[in-house]
Design an enzyme around this catalytic site. Structure first.
Site, PDB file in Angstrom:
ATOM      1  N   ASP A 128      -9.066  -2.834  -7.538  1.00 37.66           N
ATOM      2  CA  ASP A 128      -8.581  -1.851  -6.569  1.00 37.66           C
ATOM      3  C   ASP A 128      -9.069  -0.463  -6.982  1.00 37.66           C
ATOM      4  O   ASP A 128      -8.565   0.118  -7.948  1.00 37.66           O
ATOM      5  CB  ASP A 128      -7.055  -1.898  -6.516  1.00 37.66           C
ATOM      6  CG  ASP A 128      -6.475  -1.070  -5.385  1.00 37.66           C
ATOM      7  OD1 ASP A 128      -7.170  -0.161  -4.885  1.00 37.66           O
ATOM      8  OD2 ASP A 128      -5.325  -1.332  -5.003  1.00 37.66           O
ATOM      9  N   CYS A 153       0.844  -1.191   0.000  1.00 44.16           N
ATOM     10  CA  CYS A 153       0.000   0.000   0.000  1.00 44.16           C
ATOM     11  C   CYS A 153       0.884   1.248   0.000  1.00 44.16           C
ATOM     12  O   CYS A 153       1.605   1.494  -0.963  1.00 44.16           O
ATOM     13  CB  CYS A 153      -0.954  -0.058   1.192  1.00 44.16           C
ATOM     14  SG  CYS A 153      -2.087   1.326   1.376  1.00 44.16           S
ATOM     15  N   HIS A 181      -7.834  -3.969  -3.345  1.00 47.69           N
ATOM     16  CA  HIS A 181      -6.679  -3.473  -2.606  1.00 47.69           C
ATOM     17  C   HIS A 181      -6.402  -4.383  -1.405  1.00 47.69           C
ATOM     18  O   HIS A 181      -7.298  -5.008  -0.854  1.00 47.69           O
ATOM     19  CB  HIS A 181      -6.954  -2.051  -2.129  1.00 47.69           C
ATOM     20  CG  HIS A 181      -5.741  -1.340  -1.631  1.00 47.69           C
ATOM     21  ND1 HIS A 181      -4.713  -0.947  -2.458  1.00 47.69           N
ATOM     22  CD2 HIS A 181      -5.385  -0.952  -0.378  1.00 47.69           C
ATOM     23  CE1 HIS A 181      -3.779  -0.345  -1.744  1.00 47.69           C
ATOM     24  NE2 HIS A 181      -4.160  -0.336  -0.475  1.00 47.69           N
TER      25      HIS A 181
END
Length: 262
Positions: free
Chosen positions: A196, A139, A231
């Site tokens: 995502d 991330c 994600h």
């Protein structure tokens, strides 16, 4: 939502055995004092290759420490630093937007890159072979993996997990992976989720084009997209975890580092 509020709720949470490892918390020297760090390494492997592990947006918590142990069980000395140390304690936040506003947006890339350089120096004092240095992150740390691979002339390979490619988390981040693709000093494997919403597929395609237009190192890099994942599909302590894709991505990650660091 903070790690402390959601860890333990997922049956999928992985707990890696520490047998055969040396590991623990340390105060690591850096350019302006010391900062907390965690490391793990195989106890009986002389001069193991080194992987710098960059935290996700929630800071240096148990999932990131466990990832370090996973690398150690695979034969690497892994070290992760609390990269928000000067800005605040991410563990005190339960609201992601507030965490980004109050802490993450105030962390300059230059500070992070310097701390990662210090991590590599520290790993060398612990017996790690930094002529075989890799970097990985998740991330927030995935974006910085790309940035570090463009910054460090010691880094030999990177694996970026769903890191932003064309945007950042605040005004202090003025350049992004698409801007430095041609300047990569180490090949990077990017692992992304096709669903995502924070990293649209258009950004992935832009990055692929930027890499193709770069030099030989940029052209060695590649991006893998898992169409059914969103994600944080590797974050086994979160509902976003997708076991099949996470396991496949982990195998690709280790193969990438084995190719360039072993």
């Amino acid at each position: 939502m903070s790690f402390s509020r959601i860890t333990g709720l997922a049956a999928s949470t992985i707990h890696t055995d520490t047998s055969g490892l040396r590991e623990g918390q340390v105060q690591m020297p850096t350019f302006d004092g010391t900062i907390p760090a965690y490391y793990a390494a195989p106890a009986d492997v002389p001069a193991p290759p080194v992987v710098l592990v960059i935290q996700e947006i929630f800071g240096l918590h148990e999932h990131i420490r466990d990832v370090c142990r996973r690398y150690a069980q695979a034969g690497y000395l892994a070290v992760a630093v609390e990269l928000y140390q000067r800005q605040g304690d991410a563990g005190q936040y339960t609201d992601t937007a507030a965490l980004i506003r109050d802490i993450v947006a105030k962390v300059p890339d230059e500070q992070v890159l310097a701390d990662l350089d210090a991590s590599a120096d520290w790993a060398a004092t612990q017996g790690g072979d930094i002529t075989r240095l890799g970097v990985t992150g998740f991330c927030w740390g995935g974006r910085l993996t790309w940035m570090y691979a463009a910054h460090s002339d010691r880094c030999k390979a990177g694996v970026a997990w769903y890191g932003k490619l064309a945007t950042g988390h605040g005004p202090l981040q003025s350049r992004h992976p698409v801007d430095v693709a041609a300047q990569l000093r180490a090949p990077v494997l990017g692992l992304y989720g096709g669903k995502d919403s924070s990293i649209p597929l258009e950004d992935v395609r832009r990055m692929e084009a930027a890499l193709a237009e770069g030099g030989p190192i940029a052209q060695q890099s590649r991006l893998v997209v898992y169409p059914k994942s969103g994600h944080a599909f590797y974050a086994d302590y979160r509902p976003s975890y997708v076991a099949q894709d996470a396991q496949d991505a982990w195998a690709k990650c280790l193969a990438w580092f084995d190719q360039y660091l072993v």
